[in-house]
Design a protein around this motif. Sequence first.
Motif, PDB file in Angstrom:
ATOM      1  N   LEU A  14       0.836  -1.201   0.000  1.00 65.26           N
ATOM      2  CA  LEU A  14       0.000   0.000   0.000  1.00 65.26           C
ATOM      3  C   LEU A  14       0.865   1.243   0.000  1.00 65.26           C
ATOM      4  O   LEU A  14       1.661   1.446   0.908  1.00 65.26           O
ATOM      5  N   ALA A  16       0.190   4.298   0.657  1.00 64.50           N
ATOM      6  CA  ALA A  16      -0.038   5.299   1.712  1.00 64.50           C
ATOM      7  C   ALA A  16       0.437   4.836   3.088  1.00 64.50           C
ATOM      8  O   ALA A  16       0.493   5.620   4.013  1.00 64.50           O
ATOM      9  N   ALA A  22      -1.989   7.659   7.325  1.00 62.83           N
ATOM     10  CA  ALA A  22      -2.046   7.782   5.875  1.00 62.83           C
ATOM     11  C   ALA A  22      -2.508   9.198   5.523  1.00 62.83           C
ATOM     12  O   ALA A  22      -3.241   9.821   6.285  1.00 62.83           O
ATOM     13  N   THR A  31      -5.850   4.697  12.337  1.00 61.49           N
ATOM     14  CA  THR A  31      -6.754   3.851  13.113  1.00 61.49           C
ATOM     15  C   THR A  31      -5.955   2.861  13.949  1.00 61.49           C
ATOM     16  O   THR A  31      -4.861   2.465  13.565  1.00 61.49           O
TER      17      THR A  31
ATOM     18  N   VAL B  29     -17.699  10.414   8.207  1.00 64.02           N
ATOM     19  CA  VAL B  29     -16.847   9.392   8.810  1.00 64.02           C
ATOM     20  C   VAL B  29     -17.718   8.359   9.515  1.00 64.02           C
ATOM     21  O   VAL B  29     -18.691   8.708  10.192  1.00 64.02           O
ATOM     22  N   THR B  69     -14.349   8.553  -0.250  1.00 63.85           N
ATOM     23  CA  THR B  69     -12.989   8.974  -0.596  1.00 63.85           C
ATOM     24  C   THR B  69     -11.921   7.977  -0.153  1.00 63.85           C
ATOM     25  O   THR B  69     -10.991   7.702  -0.902  1.00 63.85           O
ATOM     26  N   ALA B  70     -12.025   7.451   1.051  1.00 60.68           N
ATOM     27  CA  ALA B  70     -10.947   6.581   1.539  1.00 60.68           C
ATOM     28  C   ALA B  70     -11.473   5.644   2.612  1.00 60.68           C
ATOM     29  O   ALA B  70     -12.522   5.875   3.209  1.00 60.68           O
ATOM     30  N   VAL B  72      -9.892   2.767   5.828  1.00 56.81           N
ATOM     31  CA  VAL B  72      -8.796   2.098   6.543  1.00 56.81           C
ATOM     32  C   VAL B  72      -9.391   0.934   7.329  1.00 56.81           C
ATOM     33  O   VAL B  72     -10.596   0.878   7.553  1.00 56.81           O
ATOM     34  N   ALA B  73      -8.538   0.012   7.745  1.00 59.40           N
ATOM     35  CA  ALA B  73      -9.009  -1.112   8.555  1.00 59.40           C
ATOM     36  C   ALA B  73      -7.948  -1.508   9.567  1.00 59.40           C
ATOM     37  O   ALA B  73      -6.761  -1.364   9.317  1.00 59.40           O
ATOM     38  N   VAL B  89      -6.323  -7.517   2.015  1.00 62.34           N
ATOM     39  CA  VAL B  89      -6.016  -6.180   1.488  1.00 62.34           C
ATOM     40  C   VAL B  89      -6.531  -6.042   0.045  1.00 62.34           C
ATOM     41  O   VAL B  89      -7.040  -4.989  -0.337  1.00 62.34           O
ATOM     42  N   SER B  93      -9.137  -3.338  -1.068  1.00 62.72           N
ATOM     43  CA  SER B  93      -8.766  -2.392  -2.131  1.00 62.72           C
ATOM     44  C   SER B  93      -9.754  -2.457  -3.286  1.00 62.72           C
ATOM     45  O   SER B  93     -10.129  -1.426  -3.855  1.00 62.72           O
ATOM     46  N   GLU B 102     -10.150   5.217  -2.024  1.00 61.71           N
ATOM     47  CA  GLU B 102      -8.805   4.651  -1.944  1.00 61.71           C
ATOM     48  C   GLU B 102      -8.656   3.902  -0.620  1.00 61.71           C
ATOM     49  O   GLU B 102      -8.997   4.435   0.436  1.00 61.71           O
ATOM     50  N   TYR B 103      -8.163   2.658  -0.695  1.00 62.33           N
ATOM     51  CA  TYR B 103      -7.876   1.931   0.530  1.00 62.33           C
ATOM     52  C   TYR B 103      -6.465   2.285   0.966  1.00 62.33           C
ATOM     53  O   TYR B 103      -5.513   2.049   0.238  1.00 62.33           O
ATOM     54  N   VAL B 104      -6.356   2.902   2.142  1.00 59.77           N
ATOM     55  CA  VAL B 104      -5.054   3.436   2.536  1.00 59.77           C
ATOM     56  C   VAL B 104      -4.446   2.697   3.731  1.00 59.77           C
ATOM     57  O   VAL B 104      -3.609   3.228   4.440  1.00 59.77           O
ATOM     58  N   GLY B 105      -4.870   1.445   3.928  1.00 58.59           N
ATOM     59  CA  GLY B 105      -4.203   0.618   4.928  1.00 58.59           C
ATOM     60  C   GLY B 105      -4.805   0.754   6.300  1.00 58.59           C
ATOM     61  O   GLY B 105      -6.016   0.874   6.447  1.00 58.59           O
ATOM     62  N   GLY B 106      -3.966   0.696   7.307  1.00 56.46           N
ATOM     63  CA  GLY B 106      -4.494   0.748   8.652  1.00 56.46           C
ATOM     64  C   GLY B 106      -3.514   0.132   9.608  1.00 56.46           C
ATOM     65  O   GLY B 106      -2.356   0.510   9.634  1.00 56.46           O
ATOM     66  N   THR B 119     -13.029   1.825   8.873  1.00 55.03           N
ATOM     67  CA  THR B 119     -13.492   3.206   8.895  1.00 55.03           C
ATOM     68  C   THR B 119     -13.511   3.693   7.454  1.00 55.03           C
ATOM     69  O   THR B 119     -12.543   3.479   6.723  1.00 55.03           O
ATOM     70  N   LEU B 121     -14.415   7.067   4.837  1.00 54.06           N
ATOM     71  CA  LEU B 121     -14.556   8.526   4.786  1.00 54.06           C
ATOM     72  C   LEU B 121     -15.235   8.930   3.486  1.00 54.06           C
ATOM     73  O   LEU B 121     -15.098   8.257   2.463  1.00 54.06           O
TER      74      LEU B 121
END
Lengths: 302, 302
Positions: A14, A16, A22, A31, B29, B69-70, B72-73, B89, B93, B102-106, B119, B121
């Motif tokens: 990823l 980000a 991120a 998170t 959110v 928009t995005a 996370v997990a 992932v 994604s 966009e999946y931005v990780g976590g 979560t 957004l």
Amino acid sequence: MDERAALTLLENELEAAGDDAAVVDGLVVTTDMLHERTDFPPGTTRYTAGWRAVGASLSDVAAMGARATAAVAVYAAPSFDRDELLAFVRGASDVCELVGAEYVGGDLDGHEEFTVTTTALGRTDDPIRRSGARPGDLVCVTGTLGRSAAALELFERASDADSSTEAEQLRERANDYFRFEPRVDAGLALAPHATAGMDSSDGLARSLHQLGEASDCGFAIDAADVPVDDGLAELADEDGALERATTFGEDFELIATLPANALADVRAATDVPISPIGRVVDRDEGITIDGEELPDRGFTHG
Amino acid sequence: MDERAALTLLENELEAAGDDAAVVDGLVVTTDMLHERTDFPPGTTRYTAGWRAVGASLSDVAAMGARATAAVAVYAAPSFDRDELLAFVRGASDVCELVGAEYVGGDLDGHEEFTVTTTALGRTDDPIRRSGARPGDLVCVTGTLGRSAAALELFERASDADSSTEAEQLRERANDYFRFEPRVDAGLALAPHATAGMDSSDGLARSLHQLGEASDCGFAIDAADVPVDDGLAELADEDGALERATTFGEDFELIATLPANALADVRAATDVPISPIGRVVDRDEGITIDGEELPDRGFTHG
């Protein structure tokens, strides 16, 4: 695969990932999950738990040099006690208010262990990354290190206390130490100058190793300059206090590198104490404290 | 205090709570926790788990009529298997990509039960709330209801299958049904017209009761117009299918109310099927299906 290896795998997957939070189009998101068994010792009030859980995510926002805007939490527990729940929400709301963010709720979930997942949001156009430290830069930390170690010590002493009055007093002090001010203000002061940074939640030693890896540099730290918290110093002998302040972690201060000539500007921009603790050096000089290797030991978040 | 009572308590405490997601300065959110035992039946792949968990939060964004928009997990598990983690992932994604987010990780976390907190957004200047439905409005749902009920049925049949080949095929179909398209596109089409709305994750019946309470109205639903998913219809008799489509929940379609003359515009703005299933009526007329009371039964998220 252990947790650190798995995190590295995800960083490669990823784009980000890899920093404390991120950043997508200037929006910062981070998170975290905390558990009763590993993160909230017996005696932790729900007010402190709400404060600390949400504060931990706000600290990640602070580490990016971002403004904190909002936070949410999932509160998972075997049952929902009205007073506990309201205390948690008050703690979460109060820590948000302290840094100018808004606590906007979240969700409840039935779960056998008290578990909290928090997400914090922020905004920045110029985030502080873990990469970017340059040999010659100062390494600075905000506030003091060792507050959480002191809290843990006090929670343990409370469990062994002779009277319930003494236990109560120890627990109250422990809870005070266990709450902290997320360093959003200091992060904003650092942001225009910092070449790299992160929070100290994994402990100073481990954090320096992570910064060193991301920035391809080493660090030469002066033990006498590490700001050991007075509360911890009171509870441990001098060597023990430094050791715990360096490796215990869970403290949520910021560690940042910056050009030496920027220190005065940073200090002028925030009321939070900023302590230089050493210098960025070349990668092959390693990570040392008073010339001795500082091993990669610390708190691996469970 | 049970979970619904606790949620009501929080709604009174926090201004931003009470809808599918919180909205702060146009930023949407929402956060959710899912567990292996209650949310991922045996046979659920990690790809599906990643898709579904992140999709559930994206559905809350969709319910607000917002752009996603995005996301996370936090992925919490007793151990981290490389292939499982990457599959999770990828699922996360892919569902983000499907809705333009966009999946931005976590984060990762050691925990005895596989548990995921997601979560998502989004952004909107004019969110769809649960309050606002007016007598005379149409009640509409997106897509079909009953996909998750069908998936559960198939997972169960797979456990009882005579051969491993048959079990494998049933599990594959179950996983297909268990993934879903978060209705972000439909939510954006509904947003300019909807008077109220939410997602169907608690089931049609319970969702209508929640909308009715928030909007102080009743609903008159026509059973023949409820879009029961073909997959569920195949697996159950007609009455059973309608019952499950109405009360099972976990489907992540949108339920919205709108003026009848806006339906054509909504339909023109999205490829997602929009089915009118009845009318908003006065509160004292209650919530009925073909004139019979539709009780407040459904899935209470554990």
